[in-house]
Scaffold this active site. Sequence first.
Site, PDB file in Angstrom:
ATOM      1  N   CYS A  96       0.833  -1.204   0.000  1.00  0.00           N
ATOM      2  CA  CYS A  96       0.000   0.000   0.000  1.00  0.00           C
ATOM      3  C   CYS A  96       0.866   1.252   0.000  1.00  0.00           C
ATOM      4  O   CYS A  96       0.607   2.208  -0.734  1.00  0.00           O
ATOM      5  CB  CYS A  96      -0.930  -0.009   1.213  1.00  0.00           C
ATOM      6  N   CYS A 192      -6.756  -2.570   7.449  1.00  0.00           N
ATOM      7  CA  CYS A 192      -7.857  -1.623   7.326  1.00  0.00           C
ATOM      8  C   CYS A 192      -9.006  -2.198   6.508  1.00  0.00           C
ATOM      9  O   CYS A 192     -10.158  -1.788   6.681  1.00  0.00           O
ATOM     10  CB  CYS A 192      -7.362  -0.325   6.686  1.00  0.00           C
TER      11      CYS A 192
END
Length: 364
Positions: A96, A192
């Site tokens: 990410c 997340c």
Amino acid sequence: MKKRAAVGMSGGTDSSVAAALLVEQGYEVIGLTAHMWKDGSRCCSLEDVTRAQKVCAALGIRHYVVNAQDRFEEKVVKPFVGEYAAGRTPSPCIACNQFIKFGFLLDRAVQLDCDVLATGHYARIEERDGAFHLMRAVDRTKDQSYFLHRLSQKQLAHTVFPLGGWTKEEVKKWSADHNLPIVPRGESQDLCFVEEGMYPEFVEARAPEVKKKGRVLDDQGKQMAEHDGIHRFTVGQRGGTGVAVGERVYVSRIDADKNEIILSPREGVMQSECLVQNAHWIAGAFPECRASVPLALNDRDGRSTFTVQPRYGHRGAAATIEKISDTEFKVCFAEPQFALTPGQAAVVYDGDELLGGGWIKGMD
């Protein structure tokens, strides 16, 4: 002219304080939030967009939202599922950072004529002789440099970490003293985009073929139980194996080809060596042997001892590294380490400086 900075914002304390500090330092600041996932996630949903907007309004800065959902799916979620299906344990936060926060988001910052992209990461960047060096944060308990080891010189040249010299407690106090409109929601080590404790179900929903029974074996090859899919296991795992014996046993190996899980006593999960693939070095090349290092810290072949961190949360351990190819190296630890897990990153430090790293391949 003022320098213009884009700040990657989630509406949380760290990114909000980072933005406020840059405003205070005289930057022309804009908030930039990437919508990467559906509602209900932590750090990349529409809920976070709303939180970030409130902070930007309080700071008197503009706020932009960019849709990164397709990119996030391609570069983070699909590889995450694929790694578990292959019997490895991924670290999606690294991907990410490489492809979304300092890839997609940095590109958007440049398009908005920003000089730098800032985030709330706890890490430091030093420029010396025209080269950029990634350093650990002052607050070692919050240091996130491990997750940033795949950043390039170009990315670091356009990145600022305002919190690198701060402790977490100092950041919290600064936020409270300046009345930033932040709604605390706690911190989690979970991802997340996956609900807590729901990793196996998430993988099964996207790759149904992984849900198949296989054998759980001891390290002598004796079957001890059955499992419902190798994606439910990680090297070093003790609970959830479906096996109860007189001594503690851990997952020591995952054989994706045979769809088998191998269990061993703790000593069977201790290793002194591992191969690392897809290597990336911050400076662009394999680290040279350091002539300044005392001979006591070098092995007989002249290789310097570095600190290698084989997973996030590990304190790091003394090790030598040996180049095998431009993309692969071997790590030899001074002392055996527990659960060197395929798919996790092994990251190399020279003191507080992060040199680079790659993905643990194992020794098969």
